[in-house]
Design an enzyme around this catalytic site. Structure first.
Site, PDB file in Angstrom:
ATOM      1  N   LYS A  11       0.853  -1.206   0.000  1.00  0.00           N
ATOM      2  CA  LYS A  11       0.000   0.000   0.000  1.00  0.00           C
ATOM      3  C   LYS A  11       0.876   1.238   0.000  1.00  0.00           C
ATOM      4  CE  LYS A  11       0.680   1.361   4.519  1.00  0.00           C
ATOM      5  NZ  LYS A  11       1.490   2.502   4.905  1.00  0.00           N
ATOM      6  N   ASP A 143      -2.667  -1.976  10.119  1.00  0.00           N
ATOM      7  CA  ASP A 143      -2.844  -1.919   8.663  1.00  0.00           C
ATOM      8  C   ASP A 143      -3.444  -3.202   8.080  1.00  0.00           C
ATOM      9  OD1 ASP A 143      -1.815   0.608   8.538  1.00  0.00           O
ATOM     10  OD2 ASP A 143       0.204  -0.019   7.942  1.00  0.00           O
TER      11      ASP A 143
HETATM   12  P1  ATP Z   1       3.517  -0.476   7.932  1.00  0.00           P
HETATM   13  O1  ATP Z   1       3.460   0.277   6.642  1.00  0.00           O
HETATM   14  O2  ATP Z   1       2.286  -1.338   8.179  1.00  0.00           O
HETATM   15  O3  ATP Z   1       3.922   0.373   9.113  1.00  0.00           O
HETATM   16  P2  ATP Z   1       6.113  -1.420   7.336  1.00  0.00           P
HETATM   17  O4  ATP Z   1       6.159  -1.494   5.848  1.00  0.00           O
HETATM   18  O5  ATP Z   1       6.716  -0.203   7.966  1.00  0.00           O
HETATM   19  O6  ATP Z   1       4.631  -1.598   7.806  1.00  0.00           O
HETATM   20  P3  ATP Z   1       6.782  -4.197   7.550  1.00  0.00           P
HETATM   21  O7  ATP Z   1       7.423  -4.463   6.241  1.00  0.00           O
HETATM   22  O8  ATP Z   1       5.409  -4.684   7.766  1.00  0.00           O
HETATM   23  O9  ATP Z   1       6.855  -2.645   7.929  1.00  0.00           O
HETATM   24  O10 ATP Z   1       7.779  -4.785   8.642  1.00  0.00           O
HETATM   25  C1  ATP Z   1       7.754  -4.373   9.982  1.00  0.00           C
HETATM   26  C2  ATP Z   1       8.449  -5.421  10.844  1.00  0.00           C
HETATM   27  O11 ATP Z   1       7.666  -6.621  10.826  1.00  0.00           O
HETATM   28  C3  ATP Z   1       9.824  -5.804  10.333  1.00  0.00           C
HETATM   29  O12 ATP Z   1      10.748  -5.420  11.299  1.00  0.00           O
HETATM   30  C4  ATP Z   1       9.811  -7.312  10.167  1.00  0.00           C
HETATM   31  O13 ATP Z   1      10.888  -7.953  10.806  1.00  0.00           O
HETATM   32  C5  ATP Z   1       8.499  -7.775  10.794  1.00  0.00           C
HETATM   33  N1  ATP Z   1       7.813  -8.810   9.993  1.00  0.00           N
HETATM   34  C6  ATP Z   1       7.211  -9.896  10.470  1.00  0.00           C
HETATM   35  N2  ATP Z   1       6.662 -10.622   9.481  1.00  0.00           N
HETATM   36  C7  ATP Z   1       6.901  -9.980   8.327  1.00  0.00           C
HETATM   37  C8  ATP Z   1       6.591 -10.244   6.963  1.00  0.00           C
HETATM   38  N3  ATP Z   1       5.896 -11.335   6.590  1.00  0.00           N
HETATM   39  N4  ATP Z   1       6.988  -9.340   6.057  1.00  0.00           N
HETATM   40  C9  ATP Z   1       7.654  -8.225   6.444  1.00  0.00           C
HETATM   41  N5  ATP Z   1       7.991  -7.936   7.701  1.00  0.00           N
HETATM   42  C10 ATP Z   1       7.623  -8.806   8.658  1.00  0.00           C
END
Ligand code: ATP
Length: 300
Positions: A11, A143
C-alpha cells in the site's frame, strides 16, 4: 493436500494525518490508503494432520532478513485464524516470495498476514466473513484490515474504520526505498514530542485538505490528488533521512505529478502520468544503487 497462491499487494498512503492520541497510547489517524501492484506472493499448503499428530506450522521466505519463526506476521495470522475457527488440526506451510521492501512504510508484513487470513478462509470453506477477517487482522496490526479489504479506502480510528473512496486515477507509480530503516514507534515518538502528544492545540489536523483530496480522487484528477497529498510523518522522518528527501526531490525534478513518503517511511513514491517518464525515473534511481520499482494503483 491443498495449495493456494495469493498476491499480497503493498500500500501507499495518499494522505496520512494524526487526529489524536487515545488513553492507551495508540494514535488515531485519518487518511487515504491505496493498494498498488508491487506485491509479495504468499503460497499456503494445508494438509490434514493424522489423529494424535501434532500439527506442524512452517514458513519460508525469500528475504533472509525476515523472521521465519512465530514472529513472522504470516504465522501469527495463521494461529489467529485457527484460534478463531477451530480449524487448526492441519499441517500448514507458508512460502512468501518477498518483493515489498521490509520496514519501509508499505505494509509488507500486514499484507502477508492479510493474504494468509484470506487464503486459509478459502482453503477451509469460508467459515469467516470479510468483517471477521478484518477484526482478527486488527489484533495483528493496524494496517491488516486495510490489506484484507484493499483498493482505495479512507482510513480512520487506528486504521480499522474503512470507507471506500475514489482510487488514484490510472498512473504509473515509481516506488523507491533508500534503505535507511525507520522504526514506526520512534517516528510516532518524534511526532509526539513535536506536537505535544496531540492532546492540546499544538497540532490542528488537516481536515480540509483531506476533503479536497477526496474530491479530486472522485473526479479522477491526479494533479488535484497530488496538490492535497499529505503525510505527517514527513516532518518527523525527512529531516534525519536525507536519502528519502533526495529521492522525493529527484522524482519531482524528472516529471512526477507529485511525490511523497509512504507511511512512516523511508519509502517514497512518485506518481507519473507518463509510463516512459516513470521508467526513466526508476532507471535513474537504480543507477544510483537505489532500489526502485514501477507499479500501478490497484482498482477494486
Ligand atoms: P507499515 O506500513 O504497516 O507500518 P512497514 O512497511 O513499515 O509496515 P513491515 O514491512 O510490515 O513494515 O515490517 C515491519 C516489521 O515486521 C519488520 O521489522 C519485520 O521484521 C516484521 N515482519 C514480520 N513478518 C513480516 C513479513 N511477513 N513481512 C515483512 N515484515 C515482517
Amino acid at each position: 493436500m491443498a495449495t493456494l497462491s495469493l498476491s499480497a499487494p503493498a500500500k501507499i498512503n495518499l494522505f496520512l494525518d494524526i487526529t489524536g492520541r487515545r488513553p492507551d497510547g495508540y494514535h488515531t489517524i485519518s487518511g487515504v490508503m491505496q493498494s498498488v501492484s508491487l506485491c509479495d506472493t504468499v503460497t499456503l499448503t494445508l494438509s490434514p494432520a493424522a489423529e494424535g499428530e501434532e500439527p506442524r506450522r512452517t514458513l519460508t521466505c525469500t528475504n533472509p532478513d525476515l523472521p521465519t519463526d512465530g514472529k513472522n506476521l504470516g504465522l501469527r495470522a495463521a494461529e489467529a485464524f485457527f484460534a478463531a475457527t477451530g480449524k487448526g488440526n492441519a499441517h500448514l506451510h507458508i512460502h512468501i516470495e518477498k518483493r515489498i521492501p521490509a520496514a519501509a512504510g508499505m505494509a509488507g508484513g500486514s499484507t502477508d498476514a492479510a493474504a494468509v487470513l484470506k487464503g486459509l478462509n478459502e482453503l477451509t470453506g469460508r467459515p469467516l466473513t470479510s468483517e471477521e477477517l478484518c477484526r482478527i487482522g486488527l489484533s495483528l496490526g493496524a494496517d491488516v484490515p486495510f490489506c484484507v479489504t484493499g483498493g482505495a479506502q479512507i482510513t480512520e480510528g487506528v486504521g480499522e474504520i474503512l470507507t471506500p473512496c475514489g482510487p488514484l486515477p490510472p498512473c504509473y507509480l515509481v516506488i523507491a526505498c533508500a534503505g535507511e530503516g525507520v522504526s514506526t514507534p520512534a517516528a510516532y515518538k518524534k511526532l509526539d514530542e513535536m506536537y505535544e502528544n496531540f492532546d492540546g492545540t499544538a497540532y490542528i489536523s488537516k481536515t480540509d485538505a483531506l476533503v479536497a483530496q477526496l474530491g479530486a480522487l472522485k473526479n479522477c484528477d491526479l494533479c488535484g490528488a497530488g496538490k492535497y497529498a499529505y503525510n505527517i510523518f514527513e516532518a518527523a522522518v525527512l529531516p534525519t533521512h536525507s536519502k528519502a528527501g533526495n529521492i522525493k526531490r529527484t522524482l519531482v525534478e524528472v516529471g512526477a505529478v507529485f511525490a511523497m513518503m509512504s507511511g512512516s517511511g523511508p519509502s517514497v513514491f512518485g506518481a507519473f502520468d507518463d509510463e516512459k517518464a516513470a521508467r526513466t525515473a526508476a532507471e535513474l534511481l537504480q543507477n544510483q544503487d537505489i532500489p526502485a520499482w514501477v507499479c500501478e494503483p490497484i482498482v477494486k
